[in-house]
Design an enzyme around this catalytic site. Structure first.
Site, short mmCIF file in Angstrom:
data_model
loop_
_atom_site.label_atom_id
_atom_site.label_comp_id
_atom_site.label_asym_id
_atom_site.label_seq_id
_atom_site.Cartn_x
_atom_site.Cartn_y
_atom_site.Cartn_z
N GLY A 85 17.77 49.01 -17.65
CA GLY A 85 16.61 48.10 -17.63
C GLY A 85 17.04 46.65 -17.43
O GLY A 85 18.23 46.32 -17.44
N GLY A 87 18.09 43.60 -18.46
CA GLY A 87 18.63 43.02 -19.69
C GLY A 87 18.70 41.51 -19.63
O GLY A 87 18.79 40.83 -20.64
N ARG A 88 18.73 40.99 -18.42
CA ARG A 88 18.77 39.52 -18.30
C ARG A 88 17.93 39.06 -17.11
O ARG A 88 18.22 38.04 -16.49
CB ARG A 88 20.19 39.04 -18.16
CG ARG A 88 20.77 39.56 -16.90
CD ARG A 88 22.10 39.22 -16.62
NE ARG A 88 22.59 40.38 -15.86
CZ ARG A 88 23.40 40.30 -14.86
NH1 ARG A 88 23.87 39.15 -14.50
NH2 ARG A 88 23.77 41.38 -14.23
N ARG A 171 15.08 35.14 -8.11
CA ARG A 171 15.32 36.14 -7.06
C ARG A 171 14.00 36.61 -6.48
O ARG A 171 13.03 36.82 -7.21
CB ARG A 171 16.09 37.30 -7.68
CG ARG A 171 16.33 38.46 -6.74
CD ARG A 171 17.47 39.33 -7.23
NE ARG A 171 17.12 40.17 -8.35
CZ ARG A 171 17.97 41.01 -8.95
NH1 ARG A 171 19.23 41.09 -8.55
NH2 ARG A 171 17.58 41.76 -9.97
N ASP A 247 21.62 52.10 -10.23
CA ASP A 247 20.71 51.04 -10.70
C ASP A 247 20.76 49.82 -9.80
O ASP A 247 19.92 48.93 -9.90
CB ASP A 247 21.02 50.65 -12.15
CG ASP A 247 22.49 50.30 -12.36
OD1 ASP A 247 23.34 51.15 -12.07
OD2 ASP A 247 22.78 49.18 -12.79
N ASP A 257 21.89 42.82 -6.06
CA ASP A 257 22.97 42.68 -7.04
C ASP A 257 24.27 42.23 -6.39
O ASP A 257 24.96 43.02 -5.77
CB ASP A 257 23.17 43.99 -7.82
CG ASP A 257 23.18 43.70 -9.29
OD1 ASP A 257 23.99 42.84 -9.69
OD2 ASP A 257 22.36 44.27 -10.03
P1 AMP Z 1 24.75 44.93 -13.40
O1 AMP Z 1 26.16 45.31 -13.62
O2 AMP Z 1 24.57 43.49 -13.13
O3 AMP Z 1 24.06 45.79 -12.40
O4 AMP Z 1 23.99 45.18 -14.79
C1 AMP Z 1 23.94 46.44 -15.40
C2 AMP Z 1 23.04 46.39 -16.61
O5 AMP Z 1 23.56 45.49 -17.59
C3 AMP Z 1 21.61 45.95 -16.36
O6 AMP Z 1 20.79 46.71 -17.18
C4 AMP Z 1 21.63 44.49 -16.78
O7 AMP Z 1 20.36 44.04 -17.15
C5 AMP Z 1 22.59 44.54 -17.96
N1 AMP Z 1 23.24 43.24 -18.19
C6 AMP Z 1 24.24 42.68 -17.48
N2 AMP Z 1 24.59 41.48 -17.98
C7 AMP Z 1 23.79 41.26 -19.05
C8 AMP Z 1 23.65 40.20 -19.99
N3 AMP Z 1 24.40 39.10 -19.94
N4 AMP Z 1 22.71 40.33 -20.96
C9 AMP Z 1 21.94 41.43 -21.03
N5 AMP Z 1 22.03 42.46 -20.19
C10 AMP Z 1 22.94 42.38 -19.20
MG MG Z 2 22.19 45.50 -11.57
#
Ligand code: AMP
Ligand code: MG
Length: 484
Positions: A85, A87-88, A171, A247, A257
């Site tokens: 989901g 997260g940020r 974005r 994802d 991403d």
């Molecule tokens: P990503 O590797 O950027 O595709 O992120 C994978 C997952 O980690 C997604 O659910 C993001 O929302 C969560 N995520 C990555 N960085 C953060 C962060 N600093 N705080 C909260 N969630 C994060």
């Molecule tokens: Mg991502």
């Protein structure tokens, strides 16, 4: 100002969580993409800088915005995680352009959400700068991608390996529906949600399939085609996404991403930049097979929606994946063929392309600049290039010349095609690193210069020749980090 028209919030409440962005302490504007705002039909002319900062840091929520974090799951490096989901990231809403195209407007790095798990919900400034430059460059390279509307500093420090300034990126995407969104409901055996999501996706991205008898299978095929076309385009510019998890696999065929992504300088089939990709799962040349792997996850989610039994469907998909694999090869030959000045290509041109790439790899040559050198080679029968005259090169050049001579178009036309298909400028890692390092000190000159030049990547811009150059040995970036 956006006129939000939100449809995702009309889906079942399991699809998202309502959440307000955290208020940034002292945000400042780095840049606002006026051109993109115009394309979106959003009028921000009357806003001063402070108002823009308030909107693009999440301090001020515009009328009709219903901020949400979207639910999704995902296979990360092959391992399934049932709850990821946003997260940020927080979706502010959807806006429709004057041409009738619908876009999501999303803040990335604007604080914790119910999906943040142990994360802080923030973005470090570095990845914001990187995503802004690379996603906009991708668009200028004519490759489907999410876009960047604004970048701000948050005024907060975030803790990664060190304490670093925080940033927020706005974005823009034609949607944020991922293969992982389907997996989220599929792994919970929530078939009605899978169906609702599939219907919503078809309606939003593939409306021509609405009346199809086999609409879910056709939906799968259409997603697969867009995704494979995207990967062929990535490979044609030497792009390595680096984190092709489900994802991060959009169902609309856009690049999404930009964590550890990179454009390679020296050509290498096996190139990997991402520090977390230890086994080279997402290496340059694995990207098509990984896209197919991700698509098989989507297929698994969609099977229960189809009329046939899972066994019957497995035969259907087996054949479909074989076709898709061939389809990718044909796209790849087409993309690479254009770069060699070939107007129409056949499977047989695969050999010619690989001869060229093997030569580049063996000599450790720069991918982008070598294609520019080939254009020079075409203009002057006597070579004025930096190529090393090896047997491999002689062999390639003679078969290439022969192949060009078979075309009905003349050399000038081939040269034009090559100029249109080979960028002069790509967002090189060492230049991005420079923009980030300066940005961390509050200086955005290099960031702005890169954006300006990369907006016209196919045009040779005399005063920016230094940005064409491959990195010196001391400048080479060997590894990239998510750094989120
Ligand atoms: P990503 O590797 O950027 O595709 O992120 C994978 C997952 O980690 C997604 O659910 C993001 O929302 C969560 N995520 C990555 N960085 C953060 C962060 N600093 N705080 C909260 N969630 C994060
Ligand atoms: Mg991502």
């Amino acid at each position: 100002m956006f006129h939000f028209d939100n449809t995702y919030i009309k889906l079942h409440e399991d699809f998202y969580q309502k959440v307000w962005p955290s208020s940034a302490v002292a945000p400042e504007l780095i840049t606002f993409n006026k051109e993109l705002a115009r394309e979106l039909g959003a009028n921000f002319e009357s806003m001063d800088e402070q108002e823009l900062v308030n909107v693009f840091s999440g301090k001020e929520i515009l009328p009709n915005s219903v901020p949400i974090a979207q639910a999704y799951a995902g296979h990360q490096f092959g391992h399934f995680v049932p709850s990821l989901g946003d997260g940020r990231a927080i979706l502010l809403g959807e806006t429709v352009t004057p041409k009738g195209l619908r876009f999501d407007i999303q803040l990335k790095g604007s604080g914790r959400t119910p999906f943040s798990r142990r994360g802080d919900g923030c973005s470090a400034l570095g990845p914001v700068i990187r995503e802004y430059i690379v996603s906009e460059a991708m668009h200028a390279l004519k490759i489907p991608t999410t876009r960047a509307l604004a970048a701000v500093t948050s005024g907060d420090q975030v803790f990664r390996e060190n304490s670093v300034p925080g940033g927020i990126l706005t974005r823009v995407a034609s949607s944020h529906i991922r293969v992982g969104t389907f997996e989220y409901f599929s792994c919970r055996d929530n078939l009605s949600a899978v169906k609702q999501l599939a219907d919503y996706s078809i309606n939003r991205h593939y409306p021509e399939l609405k009346t199809s008898d086999n609409c879910y299978l056709d939906f799968f095929k259409a997603v697969a085609k867009r995704k494979l076309s995207l990967v062929a385009k990535w490979m044609s510019v030497g792009f390595i996404h680096g984190v092709m998890n489900t994802d991060n696999t959009s169902i609309n065929g856009e690049t999404i991403d930009f964590g550890p992504c990179a454009f390679m300088d020296q050509f290498n089939y096996e190139k990997v930049f991402s520090s977390i990709d230890r086994n080279g799962r997402y290496a340059y040349q694995n990207q098509a097979s990984m896209a197919l792997w991700n698509l098989s996850s989507l297929a698994n989610c969609l099977v229960p929606l189809m009329d046939k039994t899972p066994d019957e469907m497995s035969t259907v998909f087996e054949e479909e994946f074989e076709r898709l694999s061939e389809y990718f090869t044909s796209l790849w030959v087409q993309e690479m063929g254009k770069k060699l000045g070939l107007f129409s290509v056949t499977e047989e041109d695969k050999g010619l392309i690989h001869n060229w790439l093997h030569y580049l790899e063996k000599e450790g040559l720069d991918f982008t600049n070598s294609f520019q050198d080939l254009i020079t080679l075409l203009s002057h029968s006597e070579s004025q290039t930096l190529f090393k005259r090896t047997t491999e090169l002689e062999h390639f050049v003679s078969s290439w010349e022969q192949r060009l001579a078979q075309q009905s178009q003349d050399r000038e036309a081939s040269k034009n095609l090559m100029q249109q298909s080979n960028p002069v400028f790509i967002p090189r890692n060492h230049q991005i690193e420079k923009a980030i390092a300066e940005g961390m000190e509050g200086n955005y000159e290099h960031f702005h210069r890169l954006n300006l030049v990369l907006a016209n990547p196919f045009t040779n811009q005399d005063e920016h020749q230094d940005l064409k150059e491959a990195p010196k040995e001391s400048e080479v970036v060997h590894q990239t980090f998510c750094g989120t």
